[in-house]
Enzyme design. Structure first.
Site, short mmCIF file in Angstrom:
data_model
loop_
_atom_site.label_atom_id
_atom_site.label_comp_id
_atom_site.label_asym_id
_atom_site.label_seq_id
_atom_site.Cartn_x
_atom_site.Cartn_y
_atom_site.Cartn_z
N GLU A 131 42.14 44.23 35.15
CA GLU A 131 42.94 43.98 33.98
C GLU A 131 42.31 43.67 32.69
OE1 GLU A 131 47.49 42.26 33.58
OE2 GLU A 131 46.10 41.51 35.16
N HIS B 13 43.41 48.13 34.24
CA HIS B 13 44.91 47.71 34.55
C HIS B 13 45.62 47.38 33.24
CE1 HIS B 13 48.26 46.89 37.15
NE2 HIS B 13 48.48 45.73 36.33
N ASP C 107 36.91 50.12 39.58
CA ASP C 107 37.40 50.65 38.35
C ASP C 107 38.48 51.51 38.73
OD1 ASP C 107 37.84 51.66 35.68
OD2 ASP C 107 35.81 52.60 35.78
#
Length: 610
Positions: A590, A535, A581
């Site tokens: 993230e 992310h 993932d």
């Protein structure tokens, strides 16, 4: 916990690659929406540190429990056996509900490229044993900060396929109503350039910058020779400053602009009103004016602590940055003074701001940390008293709990402290926590101190910050004069405990680098398999197959706060397996600057023989 808002979701799936291959293989291939299969049940694997081990380091792997009782270390190319050893007893690791055995091959010191072999299982991923095993990792972790710089174009000669135009110059930033004061009014314009994008978004936060920049500066303060030798490849490389300090300065220069010159207060963050879409930085222009928001006590104290550290670090670099050390100390004192006058200015998110808040209602730890750093830098014993050492405990650091940084800094500088400092208390605080972490690791079937409660937001940083505590304690013994008989009678530690701290730290780095239930290196671009769609907006929007390398992803998060917004399910509800993932997973996948900083410290500290 930092609150996040889920914006536009998209995903990709690509095959992992080693860091050395990232630039060569990144290519221009089109990303496809999918998620890597991270289910531990998909293929039982031998879990190893996929980057490798130093010859003299502890070397362990985690093996699914089965009928086999022994393992082989084999040459990765020829398959010839190089060493054979017994597997440890099978035991249950609660966070993943898995029965495992430990393969210990610490006795092997011959450099080479190896795999582990256990009957009934696929061979492990290849790994190296050799000197300098973590040099590229440490440099890559620093370089990730360069990739997340605001206000600068990343050029092809330095960034390769990840080159991009400059985004967010931040030379025209508005004063938000919550930040207005007697002189700076709502809507006034200030300039606040440079800094790092905090995480997967394009905003900049003082509180999270605090622990992040501190950890980079501490890496240099405590390991100057190692850091001077580490070549990262930055626009400023070769200017007389170590690269880690060049990179830290990009954010320190921004932080200095976040202090109100009229009263010493510090703005909590510089942000858009809301999160940007999944676009490159230069295209993120539709989210409204950038603003600085509310002065907060936490921001002022984190700022004061970091500037006090910066003042003593950059005192040795007057030629490169004349006057910077003095300016930083003045800024630290002004921020401390503001915090004394505003001891409970807790950040409250304005209703028109919808980005991460880094809200922290408990400020005793920030006061203690800032006081400790100002004491070390100035020698003023009033700051040591202000730390309230008898009341301040030692904990594993995080952005929301920084009291551990106070004790780590005091321990690192204990030989230069004044008479007010209780050196025995300083050492006891650090050592007792490290001893507890060692004990947890020894009792763990996986051989790490991580418990179920540690699998929250940023669990990989929990592992790395635990390792940093352990390594700080290892330094206590490394710098102690040879123990006399009276020392031994008093129970002070010597050789065996030192190796215990370092072994425990090694196990935690191993965990992040692949010896985890997913069998995945948690650093983009490093290891046989690593996250391919974090992310992270630039990684998703740049049209390059590989993600930007060198970033630690958050890791397994039992909260699964993004579950409803993700188009694919988590592989498991178990704490240590709650990892996805996929770009959608801001809760587990993230990136964040405060997660990368301890990787720099740990990889550097473990990357050289004790």
């Amino acid at each position: 916990m930092r609150t996040r808002t889920l914006a536009v979701l998209a995903g990709l799936a690509i095959v992992g690659m080693g860091a050395t291959a990232v630039y060569a293989q990144a290519g221009d291939a089109t990303k496809t929406p999918a998620a890597t299969d991270t289910s531990a049940a998909a293929t039982p694997r031998i879990k190893v540190n996929q980057v490798g081990y130093l010859p003299a380091a502890a070397k362990r792997a985690t093996v699914p429990a089965g009928a086999a009782r022994r393992f082989q270390l084999v040459d990765a190319d020829s398959g010839r056996a190089a060493w054979t050893g017994p597997l440890g007893a099978a035991a249950l690791w609660a966070p993943s509900r898995s029965q495992v055995r430990i393969a210990d091959f610490s006795a092997v010191t011959k450099p080479g490229r190896y795999r582990l072999r256990v009957a009934g299982l696929p061979d492990s991923d290849p790994f190296t044993i050799g000197p300098g095993a973590y040099d590229a990792l440490a440099a890559g972790a620093i370089r990730a900060f360069y990739f997340n710089r605001a206000g600068i174009a990343l050029t092809p000669d330095l960034a390769g396929p990840f080159a991009r135009p400059a985004g967010h110059p931040d030379t025209r930033v508005l004063i938000h109503a919550s930040a207005a004061g007697p002189k700076r009014k709502t809507g006034d314009v200030i300039s606040s350039p440079k800094g790092w994008y905090d995480a997967g978004d394009y905003n900049k936060y003082i509180v999270n910058s605090g622990i992040t920049v501190y950890t980079l500066l501490a890496s240099y303060e405590q390991m100057p020779d190692r850091m001077r030798a580490l070549k990262v490849g930055l626009p400023e490389s070769g200017n007389g400053l170590p690269d880690v300090l060049n990179e830290a300065l990009w954010n320190l220069d921004w932080m200095l602009t976040m202090q109100d010159p009229d009263d010493g207060g510090v703005y909590h963050k510089l942000t858009n009103p809301g999160f940007d879409g999944v676009v490159m930085p230069d295209a993120a222009t539709t989210s409204g004016d950038r603003v600085v928001v509310q002065k907060s006590t936490a921001a002022a104290l984190d700022f004061a602590a970091v500037m006090a550290v910066g003042s003593r670090v950059f005192k040795d670099f007057e030629q490169q940055r004349p006057g910077l050390s003095a300016r930083m100390l003045a800024a630290a004192r002004a921020a401390w003074g503001w915090a004394q006058a505003h001891p409970d200015a807790i950040y409250r998110q304005p209703p028109d701001i919808h980005t991460g808040d880094y809200g922290d209602p408990t400020l005793d730890d920030e006061f203690a940390w800032a006081a400790a750093e100002l004491y070390i830098t100035t020698g003023d014993e009033a700051f040591y008293a202000a730390m309230k050492p008898a009341q301040t405990t030692m904990t594993v650091p995080s952005w929301g709990d920084v009291r551990g940084l106070a004790w780590m800094s005091l321990a690192a500088h204990r030989d230069r402290l004044g008479p007010a400092a209780d050196r025995a208390l300083i050492e006891r605080r650090v050592r007792e926590l490290a001893d507890a972490l060692v004990a947890k690791g020894k009792a763990s079937a996986w051989g790490v101190a991580l418990e179920e409660k540690d699998f929250n937001w940023g669990s990989n940083s929990n592992a790395l910050n635990q390792a940093m505590v352990l390594l700080q304690t290892d330094r206590l013994d490394a710098t102690r004069p040879p123990a006399a008989d009276s020392d031994a009678r008093a129970g002070r530690r010597a050789g065996p405990a030192v190796s215990a701290y370092r072994q425990a730290a090694q196990g935690l780095l191993d965990y992040v680098m692949g010896r985890n239930p997913m069998g995945l290196s948690m650093v983009t671009g490093f290891g046989t398999r690593s996250p391919m769609h974090p992310h992270h907006r630039p990684s998703e929007a740049d049209g390059v197959v590989a993600p930007v390398p060198g970033f630690v992803v958050g890791g397994a998060n039992a909260g699964q706060q993004d579950l409803k917004g993700c188009p694919v399910p988590y592989p498991s509800p178990l704490p240590a397996l709650s990892y996805l993932d996929h770009f959608c997973s801001y809760a587990s996948n993230e990136v964040a600057i405060n997660w990368n900083a301890p990787l720099v410290y740990v990889a550097t500290a473990l990357g050289a023989p004790r």
